[in-house]
Design a protein around this motif. Sequence first.
Motif, short mmCIF file in Angstrom:
data_model
loop_
_atom_site.label_atom_id
_atom_site.label_comp_id
_atom_site.label_asym_id
_atom_site.label_seq_id
_atom_site.Cartn_x
_atom_site.Cartn_y
_atom_site.Cartn_z
N THR A 1 0.84 -1.21 0.00
CA THR A 1 0.00 0.00 0.00
C THR A 1 0.87 1.25 0.00
OG1 THR A 1 -1.71 -1.20 1.19
CG2 THR A 1 -1.84 1.20 1.27
N SER B 1 5.40 -6.63 -1.88
CA SER B 1 5.01 -6.78 -0.48
C SER B 1 5.38 -8.18 -0.02
CB SER B 1 3.49 -6.57 -0.38
OG SER B 1 3.09 -6.73 0.95
N LYS C 1 3.18 -11.48 0.52
CA LYS C 1 2.54 -12.19 -0.60
C LYS C 1 3.47 -13.26 -1.18
CE LYS C 1 -0.88 -9.12 -0.52
NZ LYS C 1 -2.25 -9.35 -0.12
C1 LIG Z 1 -2.72 -6.15 -5.79
C2 LIG Z 1 -2.43 -5.66 -4.42
N1 LIG Z 1 -1.91 -4.43 -4.26
C3 LIG Z 1 -1.61 -3.93 -3.05
C4 LIG Z 1 -1.85 -4.66 -1.91
C5 LIG Z 1 -1.51 -4.07 -0.59
O1 LIG Z 1 -0.35 -4.64 -0.05
P1 LIG Z 1 -0.05 -4.56 1.53
O2 LIG Z 1 -0.98 -5.51 2.19
O3 LIG Z 1 1.38 -5.01 1.64
O4 LIG Z 1 -0.22 -3.15 1.93
C6 LIG Z 1 -2.41 -5.94 -2.02
C7 LIG Z 1 -2.72 -6.73 -0.81
O5 LIG Z 1 -3.76 -7.36 -0.71
C8 LIG Z 1 -2.69 -6.45 -3.31
O6 LIG Z 1 -3.22 -7.67 -3.47
#
Ligand SMILES: Cc1ncc(COP(=O)(O)O)c(C=O)c1O
Length: 383
Positions: A76, A203, A206
């Motif tokens: 994010t 991130s 994941k």
């Molecule tokens: C495509 C995508 N973008 C951004 C994010 C956000 O990542 P984070 O959880 O590390 O903030 C996610 C998490 O679900 C995601 O699937």
Amino acid sequence: MTMKSAPIYFDNAATTPMDERVLEEMLPYFKNNFGNPSSVHSHGRNARETLEKARKKIASLLNTSPGEIIFTSGGTEADNTAICGAIETYGIKHIITSPIEHHAVLHVVEHEVKEKNIRLSLLECDAEGNLNMDQLALLLEKEPNSLVSLMHGNNEIGNLNDIERIAALCKQHGSYFHSDTVQTMGHYPIDLKALPIHSLSGSAHKFHGPKGVGFIYINKTKKINPLMLGGGQERNNRGGTENIAGIIAMAKALELAFDDQASHAEEILQLKTYLKSQIEKNIPGVTFNGLSGNLDKSLYTVLNVSFPPSENNQGMLLFHLDLEGISASGGSACSSGARLGSHVLNALEADPSRENVRFSLSRFNTKAEIDHVVKILAGLYQA
Ligand SMILES: Cc1ncc(COP(=O)(O)O)c(C=O)c1O
């Protein structure tokens, strides 16, 4: 007495379990080598050395230079940094994105559009979530100094965008291109020397690393202003003391992901293929949302199943699965837990009377787990 089966986790697009080897790698950094990398004494210098080693490792896995990797608190923050930074640095007045991006992109775009009098173009997408690339080309022709933010792999329906093609179009028109690569990082090979992209996001949680740590790649020819202002860390690109243990763990997780990337991909694709065929065989009337049923055009980790309405389940399919110890999801994980419907499935105009379940897989899932889930599903769908 019936034995309860072990819980089954099919929500790897929300987060993945940590690899044991990653945990081992990070633990010493909570006790020893706990220094602040900005301190000049030996504790600080040790931490700095560790930090730079991790940066180097990640850069080399992505075939880029360490100075282009900036650590963040996750995907994010990386997406927010790219969008706000590009707008501020390059005086962007027009953003192009799609209605099926993650909220980490959509919500910051909506905020910037509202606060900064920026125009927004949302690409059209068809019922399968294919984006209109001709429209993108036309928009870029009309307004070259645009910011394009289009994800690589969609977290809900698994659709893969052709980021090479989008990057080439943006390059041709001199537009800034950011891609949210959170769902594909570590799952698909990537060569940043060959891909003319300006920024992308990763991130750790994941790809079997810890939560709360990620990174943004920012191409050195297209530097952007920081989002987080503070102590000048990350060469003035992101204020805030670095999460050393998390960063070490992320570098290890990415290394493990890339070490066996092709064989993991093959294994997980086989699981997805099996899951799809077993669901089709056992539950009449299922279809697949987006391109997730198309094994060549979607993430090998995601199968988003559209189940026909049923008297037995009455909109409670996920709840019934949860009661059986099976964790899957209706879409993206939402912090409030509120179920407001999926903006992605809404954009595809999915039939609201059907029940949608996203099964997302990892290398830790097994065929036996799929057999169990399909048995439960078949039971829930018996008249
Ligand atoms: C495509 C995508 N973008 C951004 C994010 C956000 O990542 P984070 O959880 O590390 O903030 C996610 C998490 O679900 C995601 O699937």
